[in-house]
Structures are given as structure tokens and as C-alpha cells.
Design an enzyme around this catalytic site. Structure first.
Site, PDB file in Angstrom:
ATOM      1  N   GLY A 292      54.679  55.268  31.540  1.00  0.00           N
ATOM      2  CA  GLY A 292      54.197  55.678  32.867  1.00  0.00           C
ATOM      3  C   GLY A 292      55.224  55.246  33.902  1.00  0.00           C
ATOM      4  O   GLY A 292      56.402  55.041  33.591  1.00  0.00           O
ATOM      5  N   ARG A 293      54.743  55.079  35.133  1.00  0.00           N
ATOM      6  CA  ARG A 293      55.667  54.705  36.220  1.00  0.00           C
ATOM      7  C   ARG A 293      56.378  53.381  35.918  1.00  0.00           C
ATOM      8  O   ARG A 293      57.588  53.258  36.088  1.00  0.00           O
ATOM      9  CB  ARG A 293      54.896  54.525  37.523  1.00  0.00           C
ATOM     10  CG  ARG A 293      54.281  55.764  38.087  1.00  0.00           C
ATOM     11  CD  ARG A 293      53.642  55.400  39.435  1.00  0.00           C
ATOM     12  NE  ARG A 293      52.738  56.425  39.884  1.00  0.00           N
ATOM     13  CZ  ARG A 293      51.463  56.514  39.516  1.00  0.00           C
ATOM     14  NH1 ARG A 293      50.940  55.634  38.688  1.00  0.00           N
ATOM     15  NH2 ARG A 293      50.690  57.480  39.975  1.00  0.00           N
ATOM     16  N   ILE A 294      55.599  52.389  35.471  1.00  0.00           N
ATOM     17  CA  ILE A 294      56.195  51.065  35.247  1.00  0.00           C
ATOM     18  C   ILE A 294      57.128  51.111  34.038  1.00  0.00           C
ATOM     19  O   ILE A 294      58.206  50.513  34.043  1.00  0.00           O
ATOM     20  CB  ILE A 294      55.087  49.985  35.088  1.00  0.00           C
ATOM     21  CG1 ILE A 294      54.242  49.915  36.369  1.00  0.00           C
ATOM     22  CG2 ILE A 294      55.693  48.612  34.784  1.00  0.00           C
ATOM     23  CD1 ILE A 294      52.970  49.083  36.265  1.00  0.00           C
TER      24      ILE A 294
ATOM     25  N   THR B 198      52.460  43.060  29.744  1.00  0.00           N
ATOM     26  CA  THR B 198      52.143  42.870  31.169  1.00  0.00           C
ATOM     27  C   THR B 198      51.104  43.903  31.623  1.00  0.00           C
ATOM     28  O   THR B 198      50.980  44.166  32.810  1.00  0.00           O
ATOM     29  CB  THR B 198      53.419  42.990  32.047  1.00  0.00           C
ATOM     30  OG1 THR B 198      54.075  44.227  31.750  1.00  0.00           O
ATOM     31  CG2 THR B 198      54.376  41.848  31.822  1.00  0.00           C
ATOM     32  N   SER B 199      50.378  44.494  30.659  1.00  0.00           N
ATOM     33  CA  SER B 199      49.415  45.532  31.058  1.00  0.00           C
ATOM     34  C   SER B 199      47.995  44.979  31.134  1.00  0.00           C
ATOM     35  O   SER B 199      47.538  44.592  32.216  1.00  0.00           O
ATOM     36  CB  SER B 199      49.520  46.735  30.128  1.00  0.00           C
ATOM     37  OG  SER B 199      49.501  46.315  28.779  1.00  0.00           O
ATOM     38  N   ARG B 200      47.319  44.887  29.995  1.00  0.00           N
ATOM     39  CA  ARG B 200      45.991  44.271  29.952  1.00  0.00           C
ATOM     40  C   ARG B 200      45.857  43.543  28.617  1.00  0.00           C
ATOM     41  O   ARG B 200      46.387  43.991  27.596  1.00  0.00           O
ATOM     42  CB  ARG B 200      44.872  45.320  30.057  1.00  0.00           C
ATOM     43  CG  ARG B 200      44.656  45.899  31.449  1.00  0.00           C
ATOM     44  CD  ARG B 200      44.075  44.875  32.432  1.00  0.00           C
ATOM     45  NE  ARG B 200      43.766  45.447  33.739  1.00  0.00           N
ATOM     46  CZ  ARG B 200      44.614  45.487  34.770  1.00  0.00           C
ATOM     47  NH1 ARG B 200      45.819  44.976  34.660  1.00  0.00           N
ATOM     48  NH2 ARG B 200      44.236  46.018  35.922  1.00  0.00           N
TER      49      ARG B 200
ATOM     50  N   GLU C 180      40.339  36.560  31.032  1.00  0.00           N
ATOM     51  CA  GLU C 180      41.071  35.806  32.059  1.00  0.00           C
ATOM     52  C   GLU C 180      40.067  35.149  33.002  1.00  0.00           C
ATOM     53  O   GLU C 180      39.029  35.728  33.276  1.00  0.00           O
ATOM     54  CB  GLU C 180      41.994  36.743  32.841  1.00  0.00           C
ATOM     55  CG  GLU C 180      43.059  37.363  31.955  1.00  0.00           C
ATOM     56  CD  GLU C 180      43.996  38.324  32.685  1.00  0.00           C
ATOM     57  OE1 GLU C 180      43.825  38.518  33.899  1.00  0.00           O
ATOM     58  OE2 GLU C 180      44.884  38.880  32.034  1.00  0.00           O
TER      59      GLU C 180
ATOM     60  N   HIS D 152      48.803  36.430  35.034  1.00  0.00           N
ATOM     61  CA  HIS D 152      48.604  37.791  35.565  1.00  0.00           C
ATOM     62  C   HIS D 152      49.237  37.951  36.957  1.00  0.00           C
ATOM     63  O   HIS D 152      48.549  38.216  37.939  1.00  0.00           O
ATOM     64  CB  HIS D 152      47.108  38.135  35.608  1.00  0.00           C
ATOM     65  CG  HIS D 152      46.839  39.622  35.591  1.00  0.00           C
ATOM     66  ND1 HIS D 152      45.730  40.178  35.005  1.00  0.00           N
ATOM     67  CD2 HIS D 152      47.543  40.668  36.101  1.00  0.00           C
ATOM     68  CE1 HIS D 152      45.754  41.496  35.147  1.00  0.00           C
ATOM     69  NE2 HIS D 152      46.845  41.816  35.831  1.00  0.00           N
TER      70      HIS D 152
HETATM   71  C1  DGY Z   1      46.963  46.048  38.431  1.00  0.00           C
HETATM   72  O1  DGY Z   1      47.145  46.447  39.585  1.00  0.00           O
HETATM   73  O2  DGY Z   1      46.271  46.674  37.630  1.00  0.00           O
HETATM   74  C2  DGY Z   1      47.665  44.797  38.001  1.00  0.00           C
HETATM   75  O3  DGY Z   1      47.224  44.317  36.795  1.00  0.00           O
HETATM   76  C3  DGY Z   1      47.592  43.742  39.073  1.00  0.00           C
HETATM   77  O4  DGY Z   1      48.447  44.141  40.044  1.00  0.00           O
END
Ligand code: DGY
Length: 323
Positions: free
Chosen positions: A156-158, A236-238, A267, A286
Site C-alpha cells: 500500500g502507500r506505506i 509495524t502494521s498490527r 496492547e 506502537h
Molecule cells: C494507524 O494510524 O493505524 C497507526 O497504527 C497509528 O498511527
């Protein structure tokens, strides 16, 4: 009469002032403590708009208590904390904050990749403990980033922003995604691979898919076993996308070399979390999008969405089409 907005956390005064110009605003007064469920249940009853965070579970039972709710504006790009189907069937709009956090989250993802590969946290702790006796040939040796192969799961974008960073490090970049992206392949020199091939070939695997029932446990025992013993997993997603028990076993047994994690299944995690006992884990609370500028932009974007909906318009970042 002005509509009522409930804000589930203490947010910046500038953003509150914008909301107050159009609505009566009630806000949970704590910045670092989530709103208790019973308070949220009480406040939602007569709210027309809800400004919430990813830490708030906005489920069907909560929505059932809301008599007037029209908009749920999440201050996050991910919205797995919200039962969107329930909102849709109740005619409630749901919005998120895409785009503004892309580069900041890609920065953090790459920083975590570097820190994990080069054992930055471990090395810093070693020095602070007074353990540094001498320079030695193999002391705190890590994995090379420059020229290595990066596998991005979820372009995706990231994911694209991460690929751009990786290219500056002369990395070979593989990706897998629900749909193939020929333009991105051409623009950034990416190679499409199926998930198993990507796992087998990559030195670094970054997980960047949204959390959905389909992506839950996407990286489990089988997937970790496909990875190289020298490889590094970054998430770094979920949290729930990576099976934490399987990851613990893979890291402990040496099936993979290290992991960098910014997100966890439940979390916040406590200091006694099993993954924190492993030296080959770099763990963060996070903070992917946590720059001052980006968090302010996310805050304003959530307010834009909410105000637009209250004014009767279609918010710019609508994720559902309520009936
Ligand atoms: C989001 O925006 O979903 C990130 O996990 C926190 O910025």
C-alpha cells in the site's frame, strides 16, 4: 442547538477549538489513559459525532446505545477497532486518516529494520551497563542492510514509501500484494513474488497489511519456517497479523535471526511479555506515526472528517457507504 461530539482522549487545544466552533464538545480529560468503557457507553448515548482512537473498541453493543450517532472519526489510518459493518447498517459514517502518516511510518519502519539488523538497542544497553572492555572482531555483529533483499508484504502507500527508502540502500525489493502493481514495479524496480517465495528469498520481511479477519495470523509457524535463519522480521502494521507464540519459538530456536516489532496482539504489553526476554527482539510501543507534525496532521484530519459529516456532507476519508 449544536450537535454533541464526544472525544475519547485529551487532544490538542487547537483541534478542540475547531470542534467547539461547530459542536458542544465533551472530552475524556486524560492524555495517557484510555476512556473507560462505562464512560464511553454513557457519553455515546446523546452524541452526534465520535472522535476516537485505535485504542477504543467501537463495537455493535456500543453503537446500540447511541441514539443519534452519525459519524465515527478514527484518528488512525487503521480502523480494525471499529465494527464498520455494524456502523454501516446503522447509517453511521466511519472515517480514517490515510496519507498523512505514510512517510513518517515508513521512516520508523526503516529505522526499526536498521536498529534490528545492526543490534543498535542491544549495543547501546551493553555500553551503558559498562560491559564494553575492548573492540573485538565479532562483537555485536549484525546483518548487512545495504544490498540485501527486502520482502514487503502489503504494497500500500506505506509499503511503497518503504520500497523507495530500500532502493536508496541498493536493496533488491520483492513484494506480495492482493493485486499486482505493474506501475510500482516499473517506477521503483520492484519484483512481484508469491508470499512463500518472498519469505524464502528475503533477508528482511516487512509486514504492512491492514488487520482484517483474512490477515490475522498471516505470519505463523509455517511462514516463519520458510524464512532464512539469518532473516529479520519487521512488523509495524498490527499485532495479530503475526502469531506471537510462533514468533517467540522461531526467534528462540534460531529459525529466524531477529524481529523488530512496533505492534502487538494485545496492547499495551507489559515488561513481562515473553518476546521482551529475547535479546534478538527490538520492541517499540506502537510509535510508527509518532512525529509531532504527523500526529497533529492526523488530529486535524480526523476533525475535518467529523466536521464535514456533522455539516451534512460526505467526509473526505469515508471508509464505508452507510445505507
Ligand atoms: C494507524 O494510524 O493505524 C497507526 O497504527 C497509528 O498511527
Amino acid at each position: 442547538m449544536k450537535p454533541k461530539v464526544y472525544v475519547t482522549r485529551k487532544i490538542d487545544d487547537e483541534i478542540v477549538a475547531r470542534l467547539e466552533a461547530a459542536a458542544d464538545v465533551a472530552m475524556w480529560p486524560e492524555a495517557d489513559v484510555p476512556v473507560p468503557r462505562e464512560v464511553l457507553e454513557r457519553e455515546i448515548r446523546d452524541a452526534d459525532g465520535l472522535y476516537c482512537l485505535l485504542t477504543d473498541t467501537i463495537d455493535e453493543a456500543l453503537m446500540a446505545k447511541a441514539e443519534r450517532l452519525r459519524i465515527i472519526a478514527n484518528m488512525a489510518v487503521g480502523y480494525n477497532n471499529i465494527d464498520v459493518a455494524a456502523a454501516t447498517s446503522r447509517g453511521i459514517q466511519v472515517t480514517n486518516t490515510p496519507g498523512v502518516l505514510t512517510e513518517t511510518t515508513a521512516d520508523l519502519t526503516f529505522a526499526l529494520l536498521m536498529a534490528t539488523a545492526r543490534r543498535i538497542v542491544e549495543a547501546s544497553d551493553y555500553l551503558r551497563r559498562g560491559d564494553w572492555v575492548t573492540w573485538s572482531p565479532m562483537l555485536l555483529t549484525g546483518q548487512d542492510v545495504y544490498g540485501a533483499t527486502l520482502g514487503i508484504i502489503g504494497l500500500g502507500r506505506i509499503g511503497e514509501a518503504l520500497a523507495r527508502r530500500a532502493k536508496a540502500f541498493d536493496m533488491k525489493v520483492l513484494y506480495c500484494n492482493r493485486t499486482r502493481k505493474p506501475q510500482a514495479e516499473e517506477r521503483f524496480g520492484l519484483t512481484y513474488a508469491d508470499k512463500d517465495d518472498l519469505l524464502r528469498q528475503s533477508d528482511f520481511v516487512c509486514v504492512l497489511v491492514p488487520y482484517t479477519p483474512d490477515t490475522r495470523g498471516l505470519i505463523g509457524e509455517r511462514e516463519l519456517a520458510l524464512m532464512k535463519p539469518t532473516s529479520v522480521l519487521i512488523n509495524t502494521s498490527r499485532g495479530g497479523i503475526v502469531d506471537e507464540s510462533a514468533l517467540y519459538r522461531a526467534l528462540k530456536s534460531g529459525a529466524i535471526w531477529a524481529a523488530g516489532l512496533d505492534v502487538f496482539e494485545r496492547e499495551p504489553i507489559g515488561a513481562d511479555h515473553p518476546l521482551l526476554t529475547l535479546p534478538n527482539v527490538v520492541a517499540l510501543p506502537h510509535i510508527g506515526s509518532a512525529s509531532v507534525r504527523t500526529r497533529m496532521r492526523m488530529g486535524h484530519m480526523a476533525a475535518d472528517n467529523l466536521l464535514q459529516a456533522l455539516a451534512g456532507g460526505t467526509p473526505p476519508n469515508l471508509v464505508n457507504v452507510p445505507g
